[in-house]
Scaffold this motif. Structure first.
Motif, mmCIF file in Angstrom:
data_model
loop_
_atom_site.group_PDB
_atom_site.id
_atom_site.type_symbol
_atom_site.label_atom_id
_atom_site.label_comp_id
_atom_site.label_asym_id
_atom_site.label_seq_id
_atom_site.Cartn_x
_atom_site.Cartn_y
_atom_site.Cartn_z
ATOM 1 N N VAL A 1 9.546 -7.470 3.227
ATOM 2 C CA VAL A 1 9.720 -7.639 4.666
ATOM 3 C C VAL A 1 8.654 -6.845 5.428
ATOM 4 C CG1 VAL A 1 12.199 -8.039 4.507
ATOM 5 C CG2 VAL A 1 11.340 -5.714 4.790
ATOM 6 N N ILE A 2 8.444 -7.297 6.642
ATOM 7 C CA ILE A 2 7.650 -6.530 7.601
ATOM 8 C C ILE A 2 8.648 -5.783 8.469
ATOM 9 C CG2 ILE A 2 5.935 -6.647 9.436
ATOM 10 C CD1 ILE A 2 4.886 -7.645 6.815
ATOM 11 N N ALA A 3 8.589 -4.472 8.404
ATOM 12 C CA ALA A 3 9.622 -3.691 9.068
ATOM 13 C C ALA A 3 9.000 -2.554 9.868
ATOM 14 C CB ALA A 3 10.604 -3.119 8.042
ATOM 15 N N ARG A 4 9.729 -2.181 10.895
ATOM 16 C CA ARG A 4 9.315 -1.046 11.709
ATOM 17 C C ARG A 4 10.254 0.102 11.421
ATOM 18 N NH1 ARG A 4 7.262 -1.404 17.498
ATOM 19 N NH2 ARG A 4 6.848 0.762 18.000
ATOM 20 N N VAL A 5 9.705 1.152 10.879
ATOM 21 C CA VAL A 5 10.528 2.317 10.576
ATOM 22 C C VAL A 5 9.995 3.496 11.373
ATOM 23 C CG1 VAL A 5 11.583 3.637 8.749
ATOM 24 C CG2 VAL A 5 10.558 1.434 8.232
ATOM 25 N N ASP A 6 10.832 3.995 12.214
ATOM 26 C CA ASP A 6 10.497 5.177 13.005
ATOM 27 C C ASP A 6 9.148 5.025 13.703
ATOM 28 O OD1 ASP A 6 12.856 6.301 12.082
ATOM 29 O OD2 ASP A 6 11.890 7.109 10.295
ATOM 30 N N GLY A 7 8.881 3.836 14.170
ATOM 31 C CA GLY A 7 7.697 3.647 15.000
ATOM 32 C C GLY A 7 6.527 2.966 14.324
ATOM 33 N N ASP A 8 6.522 2.899 12.991
ATOM 34 C CA ASP A 8 5.377 2.312 12.299
ATOM 35 C C ASP A 8 5.749 1.001 11.628
ATOM 36 O OD1 ASP A 8 3.509 4.239 12.947
ATOM 37 O OD2 ASP A 8 4.217 5.569 11.336
ATOM 38 N N TRP A 9 4.847 0.043 11.694
ATOM 39 C CA TRP A 9 5.045 -1.229 11.015
ATOM 40 C C TRP A 9 4.524 -1.144 9.592
ATOM 41 C CZ3 TRP A 9 8.143 -4.696 12.957
ATOM 42 C CH2 TRP A 9 8.344 -4.741 14.336
ATOM 43 N N THR A 10 5.357 -1.547 8.644
ATOM 44 C CA THR A 10 4.944 -1.510 7.239
ATOM 45 C C THR A 10 5.422 -2.756 6.518
ATOM 46 O OG1 THR A 10 6.948 -0.265 6.752
ATOM 47 C CG2 THR A 10 4.909 1.000 6.992
ATOM 48 N N ILE A 11 4.837 -2.974 5.365
ATOM 49 C CA ILE A 11 5.307 -4.045 4.488
ATOM 50 C C ILE A 11 5.888 -3.391 3.237
ATOM 51 C CG2 ILE A 11 2.908 -4.315 3.704
ATOM 52 C CD1 ILE A 11 3.664 -7.154 2.842
ATOM 53 N N LYS A 12 7.147 -3.697 2.990
ATOM 54 C CA LYS A 12 7.857 -3.023 1.890
ATOM 55 C C LYS A 12 8.932 -3.946 1.315
ATOM 56 C CE LYS A 12 6.173 1.288 2.321
ATOM 57 N NZ LYS A 12 5.102 0.872 3.263
ATOM 58 N N TYR A 13 9.418 -3.554 0.157
ATOM 59 C CA TYR A 13 10.623 -4.192 -0.373
ATOM 60 C C TYR A 13 11.839 -3.734 0.426
ATOM 61 C CZ TYR A 13 8.519 -5.938 -4.718
ATOM 62 O OH TYR A 13 7.788 -6.618 -5.632
ATOM 63 N N LEU A 14 12.767 -4.650 0.596
ATOM 64 C CA LEU A 14 14.018 -4.289 1.245
ATOM 65 C C LEU A 14 15.053 -4.020 0.162
ATOM 66 C CD1 LEU A 14 15.430 -4.036 4.041
ATOM 67 C CD2 LEU A 14 16.192 -6.395 3.738
ATOM 68 N N ARG A 15 15.540 -2.823 0.092
ATOM 69 C CA ARG A 15 16.529 -2.447 -0.919
ATOM 70 C C ARG A 15 17.820 -1.994 -0.243
ATOM 71 N NH1 ARG A 15 14.238 -4.814 -5.172
ATOM 72 N NH2 ARG A 15 12.274 -3.857 -5.815
ATOM 73 N N LYS A 16 18.813 -1.793 -1.061
ATOM 74 C CA LYS A 16 20.091 -1.324 -0.544
ATOM 75 C C LYS A 16 20.491 -0.061 -1.311
ATOM 76 C CE LYS A 16 23.512 -4.178 1.591
ATOM 77 N NZ LYS A 16 24.212 -5.476 1.474
#
Lengths: 216, 216
Positions: free
Chosen positions: B161-176
């Motif tokens: 996914v393309i996700a925004r974490v704490d202000g930054d956009w990153t590409i990462k795996y989505l885990r649980k």
DNA sequence: TGATACAGTAAACAATCGTTCACTGTCAAG
DNA sequence: CTTGACAGTGAACGATTGTTTACTGTATCA
């Protein structure tokens, strides 16, 4: 008194400063083309543009042609320039991930690209190939990826090529050693391949694609 | 005596056993469409088919429509089925590399695919993103690759996914983890990212593409 | 205030479109 | 041989196309 309208320099529609209304109408045409896979007729464009006469459409289209946004082919049929340059699928190309995330709505339909056009230079000499094996995983080419192979390109050193070595087809780097072309896998567990006799290169890999989420 | 031709079962053109001549003519139409980005007129098809009367074309086209190879849209305009299913760029999809190498000429134009169609399910909600950084190289996503992102999909565990974490956009795996969604890079040197407060997922990566040989 | 350019309306035009009708040859089945 | 089905020719048909001409309103600028 001859106006000589055809030859006088055209300063108003120089491809860059096109007024907003005209641009929006060009977007309507492109949208119609995307949906219907054909150009709208002038009658249909009266609906698209919100005008009531075909002549209004005629004038608008003339301007778009003058500005280079539309063309007519040899038989006089209308042809969208975006249909040529980025044929069907319009994707917004945004900046890189880390560099911030632009708003999706701010971009226009005009500046989008097609993946096909992006990757394929010679459609008639290119084909798609599914990758199996892990010999190129270190180069980012995983099993079940697809390679786009162009047969018409002349292979150069450093290219990733589809080659037949001693009877087997493989995907490898093309390297040069002692003046002779050899093949090298990206995965170090496969070494270099020095062909015993034949080294037939079927084509150069010009791109790879991968599909996640096969559900679609 | 009523023939009732419209309702009688049609056994001859059941989409599979189409005679060779008709198939070749369908290829002519598709070739014209690829070149000209529009359907040929009946007059043009007389040239394409090598017949002299428009009525011959009319009968041929009727058969192709009956067989489902062509359609007419709501306004009666001709529409190529291949223009719908694999819109513009026709690429032959061949077998995997190791499994032998088929002759390029043996395949027909009919069974080819478009990369756009292959990768993009929802064109209006998808966009292209250039990757930077090496956080996903182990997953085969290298810097300068392009990711195709679909905003309309609901992210699932395991997606990229393309996700925004704490202000930054990153590409990462989505885990649980512990019932909460977290992000994980494929590169082990970046660990897991547990968002402090916000975890905005902009879209799911449905595919990646890479372009070699930038000369093209 | 008057002149001028522009955007659109309304009606006509020839050309071409897709379609239909009537007819000719050909080939296979009965 | 007869018959029927099929592929194609040739000419006509209304409909719609893109284009042209004439006209109306409106805004701009001198």
């Amino acid at each position: 008194m001859i106006i000589n309208a055809a030859n006088k320099p055209n300063k108003k529609f120089n491809m860059s400063n096109i007024d907003k209304k005209l641009k929006k109408r060009l977007g309507c045409i492109n949208g119609f083309y995307t949906d219907s896979k054909r150009m709208p007729t002038y009658s249909e464009m009266t609906v698209l543009f919100g005008v009531k006469s075909k002549n209004a459409v005629f004038k608008i289209v003339s301007k778009l042609i003058e500005g280079g946004f539309l063309q007519k082919d040899s038989k006089g049929y209308l042809l969208s320039t975006s249909a040529i340059t980025s044929k069907v699928r319009f994707l917004k190309l945004l900046g890189s991930v880390e560099a911030g995330f632009p708003s999706p709505a701010e971009e226009e339909l005009l500046d989008s690209v097609s993946i096909d056009k992006l990757l394929i230079k010679n459609p008639n000499s290119s084909f798609l190939l599914e990758i199996s094996g892990d010999s190129m995983t270190q180069a980012g080419i995983m099993p079940k990826d697809f390679a786009i192979v162009d047969k018409s390109l002349t292979p150069k050193e450093g290219d990733i090529v589809i080659a037949r070595v001693d009877g087997d087809w493989t995907i490898k780097y093309l390297r040069k050693e002692d003046g002779k072309y050899i093949l090298e896998a990206a995965n170090p567990k496969y070494g270099r391949i020095k062909p015993k006799q034949e080294l037939t290169v079927a084509g150069v890999v010009v791109g790879t694609i991968r599909k996640y989420r096969q559900c679609g």
